[in-house]
Design a protein around this motif. Structure first.
Motif, PDB file in Angstrom:
ATOM      1  N   ALA A   1       0.842  -1.190   0.000  1.00 51.91           N
ATOM      2  CA  ALA A   1       0.000   0.000   0.000  1.00 51.91           C
ATOM      3  C   ALA A   1       0.875   1.237   0.000  1.00 51.91           C
ATOM      4  CB  ALA A   1      -0.934   0.017   1.212  1.00 51.91           C
ATOM      5  N   SER A   2       0.359   2.306  -0.573  1.00 48.55           N
ATOM      6  CA  SER A   2       1.100   3.568  -0.586  1.00 48.55           C
ATOM      7  C   SER A   2       0.125   4.728  -0.515  1.00 48.55           C
ATOM      8  CB  SER A   2       1.963   3.692  -1.849  1.00 48.55           C
ATOM      9  OG  SER A   2       1.146   3.827  -2.998  1.00 48.55           O
ATOM     10  N   ILE A   3       0.621   5.860  -0.027  1.00 48.78           N
ATOM     11  CA  ILE A   3      -0.090   7.131  -0.112  1.00 48.78           C
ATOM     12  C   ILE A   3       0.796   8.057  -0.920  1.00 48.78           C
ATOM     13  CG2 ILE A   3      -1.036   9.075   1.157  1.00 48.78           C
ATOM     14  CD1 ILE A   3      -1.561   7.292   3.484  1.00 48.78           C
ATOM     15  N   GLU A   4       0.241   8.608  -2.003  1.00 45.13           N
ATOM     16  CA  GLU A   4       1.047   9.382  -2.947  1.00 45.13           C
ATOM     17  C   GLU A   4       0.404  10.732  -3.233  1.00 45.13           C
ATOM     18  OE1 GLU A   4       1.674   6.931  -6.402  1.00 45.13           O
ATOM     19  OE2 GLU A   4       1.851   5.123  -5.176  1.00 45.13           O
TER      20      GLU A   4
ATOM     21  N   ALA B   1       0.762  19.058   5.897  1.00 43.05           N
ATOM     22  CA  ALA B   1      -0.572  18.736   5.393  1.00 43.05           C
ATOM     23  C   ALA B   1      -0.522  18.537   3.881  1.00 43.05           C
ATOM     24  CB  ALA B   1      -1.550  19.846   5.758  1.00 43.05           C
ATOM     25  N   LYS B   2      -1.316  17.594   3.401  1.00 41.11           N
ATOM     26  CA  LYS B   2      -1.384  17.301   1.979  1.00 41.11           C
ATOM     27  C   LYS B   2      -2.845  17.159   1.567  1.00 41.11           C
ATOM     28  CE  LYS B   2       3.111  16.769   1.155  1.00 41.11           C
ATOM     29  NZ  LYS B   2       3.859  17.598   0.176  1.00 41.11           N
ATOM     30  N   SER B   3      -3.147  17.565   0.328  1.00 40.49           N
ATOM     31  CA  SER B   3      -4.502  17.428  -0.189  1.00 40.49           C
ATOM     32  C   SER B   3      -4.465  16.690  -1.518  1.00 40.49           C
ATOM     33  CB  SER B   3      -5.158  18.800  -0.363  1.00 40.49           C
ATOM     34  OG  SER B   3      -4.418  19.597  -1.270  1.00 40.49           O
ATOM     35  N   ALA B   4      -5.643  16.246  -1.952  1.00 46.72           N
ATOM     36  CA  ALA B   4      -5.792  15.506  -3.214  1.00 46.72           C
ATOM     37  C   ALA B   4      -4.837  14.316  -3.276  1.00 46.72           C
ATOM     38  CB  ALA B   4      -5.582  16.438  -4.406  1.00 46.72           C
ATOM     39  N   ILE B   5      -4.865  13.511  -2.219  1.00 39.91           N
ATOM     40  CA  ILE B   5      -3.946  12.391  -2.063  1.00 39.91           C
ATOM     41  C   ILE B   5      -4.531  11.132  -2.702  1.00 39.91           C
ATOM     42  CG2 ILE B   5      -2.833  10.895  -0.346  1.00 39.91           C
ATOM     43  CD1 ILE B   5      -1.672  13.707  -0.584  1.00 39.91           C
TER      44      ILE B   5
END
Length: 522
Positions: free
Chosen positions: A206-209, A245-249
């Motif tokens: 799994a990954s979050i990009e 913070a990150k958006s549109a992940i």
């Protein structure tokens, strides 16, 4: 006091959702102006950002105050005609509430800032729609890369996401199912959990990009942590810690190639996918890991001599670690470049979670004559270092130090990159200020095929494509790209060369003897 009647026209505040939109009018025919020079100062009306499933605001007047410039605190009421009546954190959206100020029961003139509005924005956060796949796969998408082949669907009998893989590709990320549009908080640890099973015991990761940042991974090396499925459902967990913070992940569940078991066609079922925010950010309790530095090897025997990863708590006491990760096997030695990770973790008696990942990079021991050369550009090692993308019209074989590419006649209109032989991210270096060209030595058996597309990419400096023009039958020719002079050094994944082979109007056999980067003499 001077009184007058006023009607305030509709204000444009962008798209308003979950509220009645109409004219903002006074609640009665009388408004009051508290003195010619008095205005109203509002507080507590700044925009509030919430995440889905956060506690819902119960009092929309809480914290909202209006004070006249002479210090008089005014009564605040909600305009029930134009306002959202509630803020529902169960759904993402924008909720706008309008307020009026009152003095002695009469509305203050809006011209004297006697009104204000407050916006609540409910963001998706990490909530996944349809995470249990009870009714289908809405919100999810599939992504086969670099010649891999997969299909995804809803398995009604299993109430699960079903992924059928017929070609795993050559990398752990080549087959994915994904969910886009999530938001992450800064300095927070997230746990991705799901259950999965397969017919062949293939790996799963799994990954979050961040798509807007070239699919940069949030949390180093987590996507290299492939675990093994069985024919029974198991729960899998992966951890990521953000620094900002990150958006549109994008959340990706990865089903590419880690071991030889992944070469076989297989079916994978995935269910109950969640992204959970840990109450305590990981690695904040003072645990110190040792011998966790990333390593590079060119011989699998080197794994036996790697130092053991250990850890001590904040008081200097040794702690017992839990280890997870893929155990590489002989398949690795057939690859030119591979990455995997070992994860070591510890949870203390107070629930503080600490973890580290040691990335191991396998790199085939190969030194080109020049730092800018393609690796195995003359195909003496068959397909080693070259990525191949074939389809129903194109096949690629390696015979006596050549790449033999065959195309069957077809009227397909697929894009020119649908079939190709290409190389990138193997360590070549183009030096700033030097000039280079790409040379291809090849012949073709069909004189009616006049052009194929070559590619020489050195981003972010250039993306040069050129046509190979074949004007002689079955005779080797040398084709040269336009010159390229980088303004900064180009290496690794920024450098890509290859042949794009989507010419389907004619049957042909193209024999390539060499694909090489050449430095132009001064």
């Amino acid at each position: 006091m001077k009184k007058r009647k006023i009607i305030l026209g509709a204000m444009l505040l962008g798209t308003l959702t979950f509220g009645t939109v109409g004219l903002l009018t006074s609640c009665n025919d009388n408004t009051v102006n508290p003195g010619e020079d008095l205005t109203v100062t509002w507080s507590g009306v700044d925009t509030v950002t919430l995440q889905m499933n956060d506690p819902q605001p119960t009092d929309l007047l809480e914290g909202v105050k209006a004070v006249a410039s002479d210090g008089t605190e005014l009564e605040v009421r909600i305009d029930t005609n134009s306002s959202a009546q509630y803020v529902d954190t169960g759904y993402p959206g924008t909720y706008v509430v309008y307020y009026y100020a009152y003095l002695d029961g009469e509305q203050v003139d809006p011209d004297d800032t006697g009104y204000a509005f407050k916006t609540w924005v409910v963001e998706r956060g990490t909530v996944l729609d349809n995470s249990t796949f009870d009714t289908g796969v809405t919100g999810w998408s599939g992504n086969g890369n670099a010649g891999s082949v997969m299909e995804y669907s809803w398995d009604e009998a299993e109430n699960a996401l079903r992924v059928d893989i017929t070609n795993s590709g050559g990398e752990y990320w080549n087959n994915q199912v994904e969910y886009n549009g999530l938001n992450l908080d800064a300095n927070t640890t997230y746990e991705i959990s799901f259950k999965a099973k397969s017919t062949t015991g293939r790996n799963i990761g799994a990954s979050i990009e961040v798509p807007a940042e070239g699919y940069a991974v949030v949390g180093e090396y987590a996507n290299c942590l492939g675990l093994t499925t069985t024919d029974e459902y198991q729960e899998f967990k992966f951890y990521y810690t953000t620094t900002e913070a990150k958006s549109a992940i994008k959340l990706g569940i990865l089903l590419g190639r880690f071991t030889e078991a992944d070469d076989a066609p297989s079916t994978v079922w995935i269910d109950d996918v969640y992204v959970n925010k840990l109450e305590k950010t990981a690695n904040t309790s003072g645990v110190v890991f040792e011998n966790a530095e990333n390593v590079e090897i060119s011989n699998l025997n080197e794994l036996e001599t790697l130092p053991e990863v250990t850890a001590k708590d904040a008081n200097g006491n040794e702690v017992k670690l839990t280890k997870r990760g893929v155990v590489p096997t002989s398949f690795t030695s057939t690859m030119t470049l591979a990455n995997w990770a070992e994860e070591y973790s510890y949870t203390d008696s107070e629930g503080n979670f600490s973890y580290v990942r040691r990335q191991i990079t396998w790199r085939f021991s190969y030194e080109p004559e020049n730092p800018y050369d393609t690796y195995n550009g003359d195909f003496d090692l068959d397909s080693m270092f070259w990525n191949l993308e074939e389809n129903g019209h194109i096949t690629i074989d390696f015979v006596d130090g050549t790449a033999v590419i065959k195309s069957t006649k077809d009227s397909s209109t697929e894009a020119d990159w649908a079939a190709q032989i290409q190389q990138n991210n193997v360590g070549n270096t183009l030096t700033a200020g030097e000039t280079y060209v790409l040379q291809v030595v090849a012949k073709i058996d069909n004189p009616n095929v006049k052009t194929l597309r070559g590619e020489f990419c050195a981003t972010p400096n250039a993306n040069a494509k050129f046509d190979l023009v074949f004007d002689a039958a079955d005779t080797y020719q040398t084709f040269t790209s336009q010159e390229f002079t980088p303004v900064e050094d180009v290496t690794g994944g920024n450098l890509r060369v290859g042949l794009l082979l989507a010419e389907y109007s004619q049957a042909y056999t193209l024999t390539v003897d060499s694909i090489q980067i050449v430095k132009v003499s001064e």
